[in-house]
Motif scaffolding. Structure first.
Motif, PDB file in Angstrom:
ATOM      1  N   ALA A 163      37.048  39.673  43.682  1.00 23.23           N
ATOM      2  CA  ALA A 163      38.234  40.033  44.466  1.00 23.23           C
ATOM      3  C   ALA A 163      38.150  39.462  45.872  1.00 23.23           C
ATOM      4  O   ALA A 163      39.147  38.999  46.432  1.00 23.23           O
ATOM      5  CB  ALA A 163      38.382  41.549  44.505  1.00 23.23           C
ATOM      6  N   LYS A 166      38.951  35.774  45.731  1.00 21.55           N
ATOM      7  CA  LYS A 166      40.372  35.481  45.529  1.00 21.55           C
ATOM      8  C   LYS A 166      41.227  35.851  46.729  1.00 21.55           C
ATOM      9  O   LYS A 166      42.447  35.635  46.709  1.00 21.55           O
ATOM     10  CB  LYS A 166      40.892  36.243  44.302  1.00 21.55           C
ATOM     11  CG  LYS A 166      40.327  35.767  42.976  1.00 21.55           C
ATOM     12  CD  LYS A 166      40.911  36.584  41.830  1.00 21.55           C
ATOM     13  CE  LYS A 166      40.378  36.116  40.487  1.00 21.55           C
ATOM     14  NZ  LYS A 166      40.934  36.930  39.363  1.00 21.55           N
ATOM     15  N   LEU A 168      41.773  38.934  47.745  1.00 28.04           N
ATOM     16  CA  LEU A 168      42.455  40.205  47.505  1.00 28.04           C
ATOM     17  C   LEU A 168      41.981  41.308  48.437  1.00 28.04           C
ATOM     18  O   LEU A 168      42.714  42.272  48.663  1.00 28.04           O
ATOM     19  CB  LEU A 168      42.234  40.653  46.050  1.00 28.04           C
ATOM     20  CG  LEU A 168      42.701  39.697  44.956  1.00 28.04           C
ATOM     21  CD1 LEU A 168      42.299  40.225  43.584  1.00 28.04           C
ATOM     22  CD2 LEU A 168      44.211  39.517  45.028  1.00 28.04           C
ATOM     23  N   TYR A 377      41.857  52.249  40.877  1.00 25.03           N
ATOM     24  CA  TYR A 377      41.464  51.120  40.030  1.00 25.03           C
ATOM     25  C   TYR A 377      41.001  51.586  38.654  1.00 25.03           C
ATOM     26  O   TYR A 377      41.379  51.010  37.628  1.00 25.03           O
ATOM     27  CB  TYR A 377      40.356  50.306  40.696  1.00 25.03           C
ATOM     28  CG  TYR A 377      39.761  49.273  39.763  1.00 25.03           C
ATOM     29  CD1 TYR A 377      40.386  48.043  39.562  1.00 25.03           C
ATOM     30  CD2 TYR A 377      38.598  49.549  39.037  1.00 25.03           C
ATOM     31  CE1 TYR A 377      39.869  47.114  38.667  1.00 25.03           C
ATOM     32  CE2 TYR A 377      38.068  48.619  38.150  1.00 25.03           C
ATOM     33  CZ  TYR A 377      38.708  47.403  37.967  1.00 25.03           C
ATOM     34  OH  TYR A 377      38.195  46.499  37.076  1.00 25.03           O
ATOM     35  N   ARG A 389      46.587  40.661  36.755  1.00 22.29           N
ATOM     36  CA  ARG A 389      47.514  40.920  37.852  1.00 22.29           C
ATOM     37  C   ARG A 389      47.717  42.404  38.102  1.00 22.29           C
ATOM     38  O   ARG A 389      47.931  42.823  39.246  1.00 22.29           O
ATOM     39  CB  ARG A 389      48.857  40.254  37.538  1.00 22.29           C
ATOM     40  CG  ARG A 389      48.784  38.723  37.503  1.00 22.29           C
ATOM     41  CD  ARG A 389      50.073  38.122  36.980  1.00 22.29           C
ATOM     42  NE  ARG A 389      51.221  38.534  37.760  1.00 22.29           N
ATOM     43  CZ  ARG A 389      52.484  38.269  37.423  1.00 22.29           C
ATOM     44  NH1 ARG A 389      52.740  37.607  36.298  1.00 22.29           N
ATOM     45  NH2 ARG A 389      53.486  38.669  38.184  1.00 22.29           N
ATOM     46  N   GLU A 392      44.884  43.634  40.253  1.00 22.81           N
ATOM     47  CA  GLU A 392      44.741  42.922  41.523  1.00 22.81           C
ATOM     48  C   GLU A 392      45.549  43.597  42.625  1.00 22.81           C
ATOM     49  O   GLU A 392      45.102  43.705  43.772  1.00 22.81           O
ATOM     50  CB  GLU A 392      45.168  41.458  41.358  1.00 22.81           C
ATOM     51  CG  GLU A 392      44.142  40.619  40.597  1.00 22.81           C
ATOM     52  CD  GLU A 392      44.577  39.172  40.441  1.00 22.81           C
ATOM     53  OE1 GLU A 392      45.738  38.867  40.810  1.00 22.81           O
ATOM     54  OE2 GLU A 392      43.770  38.349  39.969  1.00 22.81           O
ATOM     55  N   GLU A 396      44.140  45.245  46.185  1.00 25.91           N
ATOM     56  CA  GLU A 396      44.694  44.940  47.500  1.00 25.91           C
ATOM     57  C   GLU A 396      44.994  46.217  48.277  1.00 25.91           C
ATOM     58  O   GLU A 396      44.713  46.308  49.477  1.00 25.91           O
ATOM     59  CB  GLU A 396      45.971  44.106  47.342  1.00 25.91           C
ATOM     60  CG  GLU A 396      45.722  42.674  46.897  1.00 25.91           C
ATOM     61  CD  GLU A 396      47.024  41.921  46.696  1.00 25.91           C
ATOM     62  OE1 GLU A 396      48.088  42.570  46.579  1.00 25.91           O
ATOM     63  OE2 GLU A 396      46.986  40.672  46.653  1.00 25.91           O
TER      64      GLU A 396
END
Length: 676
Positions: A163, A166, A168, A377, A389, A392, A396
């Motif tokens: 994460a 990426k 995020l 999560y 997705r 994700e 965030e």
């Protein structure tokens, strides 16, 4: 704020046909403005005086219903406010009043910067005001730092790194020195740790907060002595597990000195508790109301409306995502209908907002140690999978929550150190039933010679199970033949699942059965289970060896020989043998412990529950959570050593509390576990 509400009411009166502030033939602008001002003032006064009383009553209402009631009650308050206006000409249809009240509360929230999981200038100003108000009302805080422990439920070590890579989680990236700023030095260090065999919140959090998770073999298990099923997230079970841990260690817990516990299964010995499951069954008073955190948050109607709007948006988001998954025929996939969209919205919106607000309040109050759990999560990953997705966006938002708490620390009356950790990870994979057409319970029944559902018998795996039973019993395999049945009626086994960990218990036998006893009663059962391609290994007690691990093709390895010959445990990596040996020592370990197969190439396991992201046993990312700690604290373990087990994490956290030189539990007096 009153002026903003007045303007908002005037604008809405001009837009909505069913909302008027004066009679149709009255053209006085002054009177219109005066009516709006009086109406806004009356609405604000009622919100301040009546709303907290209504929220206290709402504590008796299931939390999932709260979001819908917020709009109705807010609209009712507006209708009452309009009728209190002296002009007597103001009126609004009930449905219009709901809209007007919601918009007014939302505007007040945006302009006032009330508590929300976001970072903007308005919120900064709100922080300064709250902090200054606290400083004037309370004596100066201690100079020693406090500690906030934020648990990101289910976020594994490797997932966190992915994460960050990426983009995020920019807050975590900045702490690790991987942000966008040139030459940034890390403020935190990241450490992986290894869970016990039972890789789930109940075992991990009990060990972390209370220093002992002895005799917690799974998320749910059957206790023969009490003749009941224990479930970690059941209030009565959580209270009993906490009591046992305290009796075993002789200590109240990690938070027993000036601590706060928020959104957890267990209290950790904290004086301040909200949304803590283990106290949910106690008689409610000012200190231990498990849902008091809801009142503290929703007593502000702006918070209530904003969270309710986010709740509805999240329900819509889940329905859209699940619909896209069905249209794409994504695999693996589980059912996401029924109440699940509301459960997800509660976990990702309501629980997050309430817990974050409670933690910030604890920091402004200068409390020494705070432990809070954000479950967003974990809930989404169970149904959407650990990657993709859907999760994700959740990651965030969790990062934004951490940023918000970091900002709050800047205005607290004492310095704070922020430690972030997880209790377990999540391993991907389709369900056992989806792959083989029958569940673990069906397979156990087949191995016992008991009838299985027709749908299971008709699957290829069901036919294999019946063939295995006949082969083990040395009976010819004949199509359409009758299943073997015991010669006399016996109590049926209880089969429970905790992710990819299964537990089989025979309730009519008061002790933990041995392999020899199981073979005598059900000669085909262990062979059927051990040879099934979806099962990795079994743990049973042996009269001869004390404990043995069983695998395919007749593998039978005593526990004391696993280090030299791990057999079916080899694929599960280092530490698997120690974890199995420890669970074998528990009094409540099931007659047969079943761990699903694990594919190290893709990290997949097979959940015995209807989950495509699972945890609870051995295999993959589920057993590798993380510990993110400030570099100002000592390293969790020495170089080259591993951090193993929730009880070890507890000792590390206690040491860090002692390093702050505050009034925490002394490190020198770490409690030793008493004899069971």
């Amino acid at each position: 704020m009153w002026a903003v509400s007045t303007v908002t009411m005037l604008v809405l009166a001009g837009i909505l046909p069913d909302f008027q502030l004066q009679s149709a033939d009255d053209e006085s602008t002054t009177r219109l403005a005066m009516t709006a001002a009086l109406g806004a003032g009356a609405f604000g006064l009622l919100s301040a005086l009546v709303w907290p009383l209504l929220v206290r009553l709402l504590l008796l209402v299931p939390a999932l219903v709260l979001g819908l009631l917020v709009f109705f009650l807010n609209g009712s308050l507006l209708i009452v406010a309009l009728r209190l206006v002296p002009s007597g000409d103001s009126e609004a249809a009930p449905e219009t009043a709901v809209i007007v009240a919601a918009v007014m509360s939302a505007v007040a929230s945006a302009t006032g910067g009330a508590l929300a999981v976001r970072d903007d200038d308005a919120y900064r100003r709100r922080l300064y005001r709250l902090a200054d108000r606290r400083r004037r009302a309370l004596p100066p805080g201690p100079s020693s730092p406090g500690t906030v422990f934020m648990q990101l439920d289910g976020v594994g070590h490797d997932l966190l790194l992915a994460a960050v890579g990426k983009g995020l989680m920019p807050t975590v990236a900045r702490w690790l020195g991987e942000g966008t700023g040139a030459g940034e030095r890390p403020t935190h260090r990241l450490t992986a740790w290894r869970t016990d065999w039972s890789s789930q919140t109940g075992a991990s959090q009990l060990g972390i907060l209370h220093g002992s998770n002895h005799d917690v073999p799974a998320f749910r298990w059957y206790e023969k002595a009490a003749r009941e099923v224990m479930v970690c997230n059941r209030p009565t079970s959580a209270a009993e597990l906490q009591r046992r841990a305290i009796d075993r260690t002789g200590d109240g817990g990690l938070l027993s000195a000036d601590g706060a516990s928020r959104g957890n299964l267990f209290s950790g010995g904290a004086d301040e508790q909200a949304l803590v499951l283990s106290i949910a069954t106690k008689r409610r008073d000012r200190r231990n109301r498990s849902r008091a955190g809801y009142f503290a948050y929703f007593s502000d109607p702006a918070n209530a409306v904003r969270t309710a709007l986010s709740f509805i948006a999240e329900v819509g988001r889940e329905i859209g995502q699940s619909t896209r998954a069905r249209v794409r025929k994504a695999r693996p996939r589980v059912s996401r209908g029924g109440l699940y969209p509301f459960v997800r919205a509660f976990a990702t919106v309501v629980e997050r907002d309430v817990v974050v607000a409670a933690v910030m309040g604890d920091m402004f109050a200068g409390r020494t140690a705070v432990y809070a759990d954000l479950v967003a999560y974990d809930e989404v990953a169970h149904h959407s999978g650990p990657f993709g997705r859907d999760v994700e966006k959740v990651l965030e938002r969790l990062d934004r929550a951490l940023a918000l708490i970091e900002k709050a620390a800047e205005h607290a009356p004492r310095p704070y150190r922020l430690v972030v950790l997880s209790d377990h990870g999540q391993s991907p994979g389709e369900t056992f039933r989806a792959r083989y057409g029958l569940g673990l319970g069906d397979l156990v029944r087949a191995g016992c010679g008991l009838p299985v559902p027709r749908r299971a018998r008709r699957t290829h795996s069901g036919a294999e199970a019946r063939a295995a039973v006949r082969a083990a019993l040395r009976r010819p395999v004949e199509e359409g033949g009758e299943q073997h049945r015991p010669s006399r009626r016996r109590s049926e086994p209880i089969v429970l699942a905790s992710g990819n960990l299964g537990l089989v218990s025979f309730p009519d036998v008061p002790h933990r059965m041995t392999k020899e006893e199981i073979d005598a009663r059900h000669p085909a059962l262990l062979t059927t289970l051990a040879n099934h391609p979806g099962i990795g290994f079994l743990l049973v007690r042996s009269e001869r060896h004390g404990g043995v691990v069983l695998g395919a093709y007749g593998a039978e390895i005593p526990l004391d020989r696993l280090d030299g010959d791990p057999g079916p445990l080899e694929v599960f990596g280092p530490g698997a043998a120690d974890a199995v040996r420890r669970t074998h020592s528990f009094p409540s370990t099931a007659d047969i412990m079943v761990n699903s197969a694990y594919d190290p190439a893709d990290g997949e396991v097979l959940a015995f529950e209807e989950q495509i992201g699972s945890h609870g046993g051995l295999g993959g990312a589920q057993g590798r959570p993380f510990l993110l700690s400030p570099v100002a604290l000592s390293a969790p373990v020495d170089e080259g050593q591993d951090l193993v087990g929730a009880e070890h994490v507890h000792r590390v956290l206690r040491r860090w509390l002692g390093e702050a030189n505050g009034p925490q539990v002394p490190v020198e007096a770490e409690p030793q576990e008493r004899a069971a």
